[in-house]
Write an enzyme that holds these catalytic residues in place. Structure first.
Site, PDB file in Angstrom:
ATOM      1  N   ASP A 412       1.115  -1.424   0.111  1.00 29.46           N
ATOM      2  CA  ASP A 412       0.416   0.121   0.131  1.00 29.46           C
ATOM      3  C   ASP A 412       0.803   1.317  -0.059  1.00 29.46           C
ATOM      4  O   ASP A 412       1.701   1.285   0.919  1.00 29.46           O
ATOM      5  CB  ASP A 412      -1.218  -0.026   0.954  1.00 29.46           C
ATOM      6  CG  ASP A 412      -2.226   0.845   0.987  1.00 29.46           C
ATOM      7  OD1 ASP A 412      -2.795   0.893   0.512  1.00 29.46           O
ATOM      8  OD2 ASP A 412      -1.822   2.473   2.142  1.00 29.46           O
ATOM      9  N   GLU A 441       1.129  -0.976  -4.896  1.00 27.02           N
ATOM     10  CA  GLU A 441       0.362  -0.090  -5.274  1.00 27.02           C
ATOM     11  C   GLU A 441       0.503   1.136  -5.029  1.00 27.02           C
ATOM     12  O   GLU A 441       0.318   2.072  -4.517  1.00 27.02           O
ATOM     13  CB  GLU A 441      -0.246  -0.265  -3.999  1.00 27.02           C
ATOM     14  CG  GLU A 441      -2.096   0.420  -4.291  1.00 27.02           C
ATOM     15  CD  GLU A 441      -2.575   1.524  -3.557  1.00 27.02           C
ATOM     16  OE1 GLU A 441      -3.270   2.296  -3.637  1.00 27.02           O
ATOM     17  OE2 GLU A 441      -1.597   2.028  -2.851  1.00 27.02           O
TER      18      GLU A 441
END
Length: 693
Positions: A412, A441
């Site tokens: 993330d 990401e």
């Protein structure tokens, strides 16, 4: 009279080296080698069996012919493949001295390759003889030179006996004075000789480039279909009297795995599974106040039950997690776990290691912000106060989950951490456990996204989500398949819990089909977030994200009712994944070619691959990207990219294509009429049927 001057001091010196020692250029200049990442500082990325486009700019003085080859060495340094390069098609090959070809590594490991340039003796003689004999200039001399050249090559014991006989026969014809000059020349030019020389050129003055690294990683590093779901929602039950939910868990979530595997997905990805903070917990739709039964965002990691090395009590125990991983593996799925390096205000780190965060002037710890968005439930990490201590703790956590069967991590927001950290972490993890994959990401600027790829991330989210028009798609497909493929592997997710584009909000079911067809065929990596197959498309007002977002609440979906009613895209997703698994051409990245169409909403591209058994796999994709209507177009194919000979098509009347979605077949040629109704079937995925296959 001769005078003996004796031995001088100068004569005692060591012999000098070659005059060319230490120079940049060898006998023939070789520059701009590809794929090379920052001069070879980082390895270019590859997969087993993947066709890797290699190239270089190579040239020489004068008018003699130059030959250029690429050589592939396995991890032990043994030569595994040697190919002759050729000028690329079109304008890129006209007068540019550019040479390209395709190398195919066969297994995982640290491979290398290099480029060779050499005087092409046969090519030079062939050109000169063809011109001069036709003009009646130096005829006997040219024939004699050809005879000597081929006779010399026939004495090369490294050639097989059959090839040596072919060369010797050609040499004898060239020297046969009883034949005409044209007959003798034809003997040196015949197809058998050309085939022998093509297999093993007659080379001289060979110049080699330096060796460049090529890291070949396992299939799931660059190939695969991803499916994302929240385990807490799978099996969650709501009490309609009180409104309170009972969370799903790993045991109930495991029941959904059969359906995911049946759709042909390869990776099951879960958001963070750790305890969720209580302080500043977000409520439904990202509201600032959570009710007593609101579960909070899984990305707000950490509570009294533990942090990144703990499991949320509602989901179960480590034993339950291990059982979930085992069941996924039984079904051919690999589990990907979210690695979100941030903390809720009540994460244990906040008390034990406050130096890992940023303290503001008023003594408070800074929460995460992406103006105008605020994430009061999350504290970002600060890698500058204690980089070594924080890095070692994160390494410990990753290795913990690896020990429980996780070999893929979706990271993330990696762009909010220092790039050096990822270079170190990924190297450390793979040093101990080779094959661990990291997906970035990172929806951010290209420079950062590309740097993360160079640092070791095997794949990345992309801008594909927002590329919707014909021009946008053609430009982006070309970029990721040809310009950045050496270090950036694109994973084409069609949606995420954070992203519901306007295209999907207002495009209807056709938009969902279109995006899935594009993503699954344009990249070897693609993914969907659960609910996509149910056409979930209602957005929170003023945002490109879902209403009643699953990030902040449970979402119970009735998969069985959707299947019974037929309102599900699951069969279509299943078909797309089945096509991907059946066609190796769709498993490579660099073999994409954009073709032309006369309609401004019809996108056409192909993927072509030469297979080890000598056959060819060719897929042509034609997509109407207007989800609201019917489009008609004339498609113009680049036949060279498909390895189709225009002369053969003229004689044979075209070639046959089979639509892998509908099963229909047509006769196609260089120019083809296409009509696609978005509400019926917005895409053709065509397999080229060749006469010999």
């Amino acid at each position: 009279m001769t005078t003996n001057l004796g031995t001088t001091a100068a004569s005692k010196k060591k012999p000098k080296g070659k005059i060319t020692d230490g120079l940049t250029f060898g006998r023939f200049p070789i520059t701009a080698v590809e794929p090379v990442v920052e001069g070879g500082k980082y390895p270019a990325k590859a997969l087993p069996g993947e066709g890797i486009v290699v190239g270089a700019t190579a040239f020489r003085e004068g008018h003699d012919q130059l030959g250029v080859s690429a050589v592939l060495l396995d991890p032990r340094g043994k030569e595994r493949q040697r190919i002759r390069l050729a000028p690329p098609r079109g304008e890129r090959g006209l007068g540019t001295d550019r040479w390209e070809g395709v190398l195919t590594p066969s297994a995982v490991g640290n491979w290398t390759f290099f480029i060779e340039a050499w005087h092409d003796r046969y090519g030079t003689w062939h050109h000169n003889a063809e011109v001069k004999v036709a003009a009646g200039i130096d005829v006997e001399l040219m024939l004699a030179e050809g005879e000597a050249l081929l006779a010399d090559a026939a004495d090369d014991v490294s050639r097989n006996a059959s090839d040596r006989r072919t060369l010797r026969m050609a040499a004898s014809i060239l020297g046969n004075a009883s034949l005409t000059a044209e007959e003798r020349l034809a003997g040196g030019f015949n197809a058998d000789v050309a085939a022998v020389v093509d297999r093993q050129p007659i080379r001289e003055l060979v110049t080699a480039s330096q060796q460049f690294p090529l890291l070949v990683e396992r299939d799931l590093a660059g190939r695969g279909a991803w499916y994302e779901f929240f385990p807490r929602s799978e099996g969650a039950v709501r009490d309609h009297t009180t409104g309170a939910w009972t969370s799903g868990n790993f045991r109930t979530a495991a029941r959904r795995l059969d359906a995911v595997a049946a759709m042909g997905f390869d990776v099951i990805y879960m958001p963070p599974i750790h305890p969720i903070g209580i302080q500043h917990r977000k409520g439904p739709n990202n509201t600032l106040i959570a009710g007593p039964h609101d579960p909070g965002s899984p990305w707000a990691i950490g509570a009294k039950e533990g942090g990144h090395d703990a499991i949320h009590p509602d989901l179960g125990s480590f034993e339950d997690f291990d059982a979930f991983v085992a069941r996924a593996n039984e079904l051919g799925l690999e589990v990907a776990l979210d690695l979100a390096l941030q903390a809720a205000p009540d994460h244990p780190w906040v008390e034990s290691h406050p130096e890992w965060f940023t303290t503001r002037v008023d003594g408070s710890i800074a929460y995460a912000e992406n103006p105008p968005k605020k994430y009061q439930d999350i504290f970002p990490l600060n890698f500058d106060n204690d980089p070594e201590g924080l890095a070692k703790e994160i390494l410990r956590i990753v290795q913990l989950w690896v020990s429980h069967g996780v070999r893929i991590f979706r990271v993330d927001n990696p762009h909010t951490k220092p790039v050096w950290f990822w270079e170190w972490l990924i190297a450390q993890v793979n040093k101990k456990t080779p094959g661990v994959v990291f997906l970035a990401e990172a929806f951010t600027r290209p420079a950062m996204m590309h740097a993360l790829g160079r640092a070791g991330f095997q794949q990345s989210y992309t801008y594909f989500t927002w590329r919707n028009t014909k021009t946008e798609l053609e430009t982006y497909f070309t970029e990721v398949s040809h310009e950045s493929a050496a270090y950036f592997r694109p994973n084409f997710f069609v949606n995420t819990p954070d992203i519901l584009t306007e295209y999907l909000q207002f495009g209807g079911p056709a938009a969902f089909k279109i995006r899935a067809a594009l993503a699954s065929t344009a990249s070897p990596l693609w993914g969907v977030y659960a609910g996509y197959e149910l056409y979930e498309h209602v957005a929170r007002p003023g945002a490109e994200e879902y209403i009643d977002n699953e990030k902040f609440e449970y979402k119970a979906r009735d998969w069985d009712a959707a299947a019974e009613s037929g309102r599900t895209l699951a069969p279509y997703l299943t078909r797309l994944n089945s096509i991907r698994h059946a066609h190796p051409a769709l498993q490579d990245l660099q073999n994409l070619t954009v073709h032309q169409s006369t309609d401004d909403a019809t996108v056409v591209y192909s993927k072509h691959k030469n297979l080890p058994d000598g056959t060819k796999d060719t897929i042509i994709v034609v997509v109407n990207v207007d989800p609201h209507g019917t489009r008609e177009s004339t498609v113009s194919l680049d036949l060279a990219a498909l390895e189709l000979d225009p002369e053969d098509l003229t004689h044979n009347g075209g070639f046959r294509v089979e639509d892998l979605i509908t099963g229909e077949t047509w006769e196609w040629g260089e120019y083809n009429y296409v009509r696609l109704d978005a509400h019926v079937e917005p895409a053709h995925i065509l397999s080229v049927r060749r006469a010999h296959q």
